[in-house]
Design a protein around this motif. Structure first.
Motif, PDB file in Angstrom:
ATOM      1  N   ALA A   1     -13.715  -1.641   2.758  1.00  0.00           N
ATOM      2  CA  ALA A   1     -13.152  -1.909   4.062  1.00  0.00           C
ATOM      3  C   ALA A   1     -14.125  -1.435   5.139  1.00  0.00           C
ATOM      4  CB  ALA A   1     -11.823  -1.199   4.199  1.00  0.00           C
ATOM      5  N   GLY A   2     -14.119  -2.122   6.236  1.00  0.00           N
ATOM      6  CA  GLY A   2     -15.032  -1.796   7.319  1.00  0.00           C
ATOM      7  C   GLY A   2     -14.545  -0.692   8.238  1.00  0.00           C
ATOM      8  N   THR A   3     -13.251  -0.458   8.273  1.00  0.00           N
ATOM      9  CA  THR A   3     -12.690   0.578   9.134  1.00  0.00           C
ATOM     10  C   THR A   3     -11.617   1.349   8.371  1.00  0.00           C
ATOM     11  OG1 THR A   3     -10.912  -0.811   9.998  1.00  0.00           O
ATOM     12  CG2 THR A   3     -13.024  -0.872  11.185  1.00  0.00           C
ATOM     13  N   LYS A   4     -11.224   2.485   8.924  1.00  0.00           N
ATOM     14  CA  LYS A   4     -10.180   3.285   8.290  1.00  0.00           C
ATOM     15  C   LYS A   4      -8.848   2.533   8.313  1.00  0.00           C
ATOM     16  CE  LYS A   4      -8.687   8.001   7.776  1.00  0.00           C
ATOM     17  NZ  LYS A   4      -8.943   9.382   8.163  1.00  0.00           N
ATOM     18  N   ALA A   5      -8.603   1.776   9.385  1.00  0.00           N
ATOM     19  CA  ALA A   5      -7.366   0.995   9.466  1.00  0.00           C
ATOM     20  C   ALA A   5      -7.314  -0.055   8.354  1.00  0.00           C
ATOM     21  CB  ALA A   5      -7.246   0.337  10.836  1.00  0.00           C
ATOM     22  N   GLU A   6      -8.421  -0.734   8.118  1.00  0.00           N
ATOM     23  CA  GLU A   6      -8.487  -1.729   7.038  1.00  0.00           C
ATOM     24  C   GLU A   6      -8.331  -1.057   5.680  1.00  0.00           C
ATOM     25  OE1 GLU A   6     -12.195  -3.736   7.546  1.00  0.00           O
ATOM     26  OE2 GLU A   6     -11.538  -4.804   9.338  1.00  0.00           O
ATOM     27  N   ALA A   7      -8.908   0.115   5.528  1.00  0.00           N
ATOM     28  CA  ALA A   7      -8.791   0.854   4.271  1.00  0.00           C
ATOM     29  C   ALA A   7      -7.343   1.260   4.023  1.00  0.00           C
ATOM     30  CB  ALA A   7      -9.695   2.080   4.287  1.00  0.00           C
ATOM     31  N   ASN A   8      -6.638   1.666   5.070  1.00  0.00           N
ATOM     32  CA  ASN A   8      -5.230   2.022   4.926  1.00  0.00           C
ATOM     33  C   ASN A   8      -4.388   0.818   4.535  1.00  0.00           C
ATOM     34  OD1 ASN A   8      -4.793   4.868   5.361  1.00  0.00           O
ATOM     35  ND2 ASN A   8      -5.562   4.546   7.423  1.00  0.00           N
ATOM     36  N   VAL A   9      -4.682  -0.336   5.108  1.00  0.00           N
ATOM     37  CA  VAL A   9      -3.961  -1.555   4.739  1.00  0.00           C
ATOM     38  C   VAL A   9      -4.208  -1.884   3.271  1.00  0.00           C
ATOM     39  CG1 VAL A   9      -3.842  -4.049   5.123  1.00  0.00           C
ATOM     40  CG2 VAL A   9      -3.891  -2.506   7.077  1.00  0.00           C
ATOM     41  N   ALA A  10      -5.466  -1.809   2.837  1.00  0.00           N
ATOM     42  CA  ALA A  10      -5.808  -2.087   1.444  1.00  0.00           C
ATOM     43  C   ALA A  10      -5.168  -1.061   0.512  1.00  0.00           C
ATOM     44  CB  ALA A  10      -7.324  -2.088   1.268  1.00  0.00           C
ATOM     45  N   PHE A  11      -5.154   0.194   0.924  1.00  0.00           N
ATOM     46  CA  PHE A  11      -4.546   1.252   0.119  1.00  0.00           C
ATOM     47  C   PHE A  11      -3.056   0.992  -0.045  1.00  0.00           C
ATOM     48  CE2 PHE A  11      -3.018   5.397  -1.071  1.00  0.00           C
ATOM     49  CZ  PHE A  11      -4.062   5.988  -1.750  1.00  0.00           C
ATOM     50  N   ASN A  12      -2.392   0.659   1.050  1.00  0.00           N
ATOM     51  CA  ASN A  12      -0.959   0.362   0.993  1.00  0.00           C
ATOM     52  C   ASN A  12      -0.678  -0.840   0.095  1.00  0.00           C
ATOM     53  OD1 ASN A  12      -0.371   2.462   2.727  1.00  0.00           O
ATOM     54  ND2 ASN A  12      -0.422   1.180   4.537  1.00  0.00           N
ATOM     55  N   PHE A  13      -1.512  -1.859   0.174  1.00  0.00           N
ATOM     56  CA  PHE A  13      -1.358  -3.032  -0.677  1.00  0.00           C
ATOM     57  C   PHE A  13      -1.490  -2.646  -2.144  1.00  0.00           C
ATOM     58  CE2 PHE A  13      -3.229  -6.594  -3.029  1.00  0.00           C
ATOM     59  CZ  PHE A  13      -2.246  -7.543  -2.854  1.00  0.00           C
ATOM     60  N   PHE A  14      -2.480  -1.804  -2.444  1.00  0.00           N
ATOM     61  CA  PHE A  14      -2.680  -1.337  -3.817  1.00  0.00           C
ATOM     62  C   PHE A  14      -1.457  -0.585  -4.319  1.00  0.00           C
ATOM     63  CE2 PHE A  14      -3.952   1.806  -6.924  1.00  0.00           C
ATOM     64  CZ  PHE A  14      -4.697   1.054  -7.814  1.00  0.00           C
ATOM     65  N   VAL A  15      -0.936   0.310  -3.485  1.00  0.00           N
ATOM     66  CA  VAL A  15       0.236   1.100  -3.868  1.00  0.00           C
ATOM     67  C   VAL A  15       1.431   0.193  -4.137  1.00  0.00           C
ATOM     68  CG1 VAL A  15       1.911   2.800  -3.026  1.00  0.00           C
ATOM     69  CG2 VAL A  15      -0.531   3.202  -2.709  1.00  0.00           C
ATOM     70  N   GLU A  16       1.651  -0.779  -3.263  1.00  0.00           N
ATOM     71  CA  GLU A  16       2.776  -1.699  -3.439  1.00  0.00           C
ATOM     72  C   GLU A  16       2.600  -2.575  -4.678  1.00  0.00           C
ATOM     73  OE1 GLU A  16       3.123  -3.892   0.191  1.00  0.00           O
ATOM     74  OE2 GLU A  16       3.433  -2.075   1.372  1.00  0.00           O
ATOM     75  N   THR A  17       1.374  -2.985  -4.942  1.00  0.00           N
ATOM     76  CA  THR A  17       1.101  -3.898  -6.051  1.00  0.00           C
ATOM     77  C   THR A  17       1.166  -3.195  -7.404  1.00  0.00           C
ATOM     78  OG1 THR A  17      -0.318  -5.211  -4.613  1.00  0.00           O
ATOM     79  CG2 THR A  17      -0.564  -5.556  -6.971  1.00  0.00           C
ATOM     80  N   TYR A  18       0.579  -2.017  -7.512  1.00  0.00           N
ATOM     81  CA  TYR A  18       0.431  -1.357  -8.803  1.00  0.00           C
ATOM     82  C   TYR A  18       1.312  -0.125  -8.985  1.00  0.00           C
ATOM     83  CZ  TYR A  18      -3.573  -4.423  -9.061  1.00  0.00           C
ATOM     84  OH  TYR A  18      -4.374  -5.524  -9.076  1.00  0.00           O
ATOM     85  N   GLY A  19       2.009   0.293  -7.943  1.00  0.00           N
ATOM     86  CA  GLY A  19       2.807   1.506  -8.004  1.00  0.00           C
ATOM     87  C   GLY A  19       3.928   1.481  -9.017  1.00  0.00           C
ATOM     88  N   VAL A  20       4.516   0.318  -9.235  1.00  0.00           N
ATOM     89  CA  VAL A  20       5.628   0.218 -10.183  1.00  0.00           C
ATOM     90  C   VAL A  20       5.119   0.304 -11.623  1.00  0.00           C
ATOM     91  CG1 VAL A  20       7.469  -1.275 -11.021  1.00  0.00           C
ATOM     92  CG2 VAL A  20       7.016  -1.113  -8.569  1.00  0.00           C
ATOM     93  N   ALA A  25      -0.442   7.191 -12.035  1.00  0.00           N
ATOM     94  CA  ALA A  25      -1.808   7.058 -11.520  1.00  0.00           C
ATOM     95  C   ALA A  25      -1.796   6.827 -10.014  1.00  0.00           C
ATOM     96  CB  ALA A  25      -2.528   5.917 -12.229  1.00  0.00           C
ATOM     97  N   VAL A  26      -0.918   5.955  -9.562  1.00  0.00           N
ATOM     98  CA  VAL A  26      -0.836   5.660  -8.130  1.00  0.00           C
ATOM     99  C   VAL A  26      -0.348   6.893  -7.370  1.00  0.00           C
ATOM    100  CG1 VAL A  26       0.347   4.251  -6.406  1.00  0.00           C
ATOM    101  CG2 VAL A  26      -0.592   3.174  -8.445  1.00  0.00           C
ATOM    102  N   ALA A  27       0.553   7.651  -7.943  1.00  0.00           N
ATOM    103  CA  ALA A  27       1.036   8.871  -7.293  1.00  0.00           C
ATOM    104  C   ALA A  27      -0.107   9.859  -7.067  1.00  0.00           C
ATOM    105  CB  ALA A  27       2.134   9.508  -8.117  1.00  0.00           C
TER     106      ALA A  27
END
Length: 58
Positions: A1-20, A25-27
């Motif tokens: 990601a180019g910015t911290k905001a973009e990284a947070n969006v990607a991080f949230n997407f990862f958590v939502e996608t793989y958290g279940v 690991a996601v925790a």
């Protein structure tokens, strides 16, 4: 990601996608989120040096 905001969006997407499926690991990633995203607290010119300890990459 180019910015911290973009990284947070990607991080949230990862958590939502793989958290279940991989909740433990996601925790662990969520617990260390601030440390994982510390890179974005520095100017982009320094990122390459922060990401690696391999002198060939620098």
């Amino acid at each position: 990601a180019g910015t911290k905001a973009e990284a947070n969006v990607a991080f949230n997407f990862f958590v939502e996608t793989y958290g279940v499926k991989w909740d433990k690991a996601v925790a662990k990633l969520v617990k260390d989120r601030d440390a994982l995203l510390t890179l974005y607290d520095y100017p982009a010119e320094h990122w390459k040096h922060i990401r690696t300890s391999n002198p060939i990459d620098c």
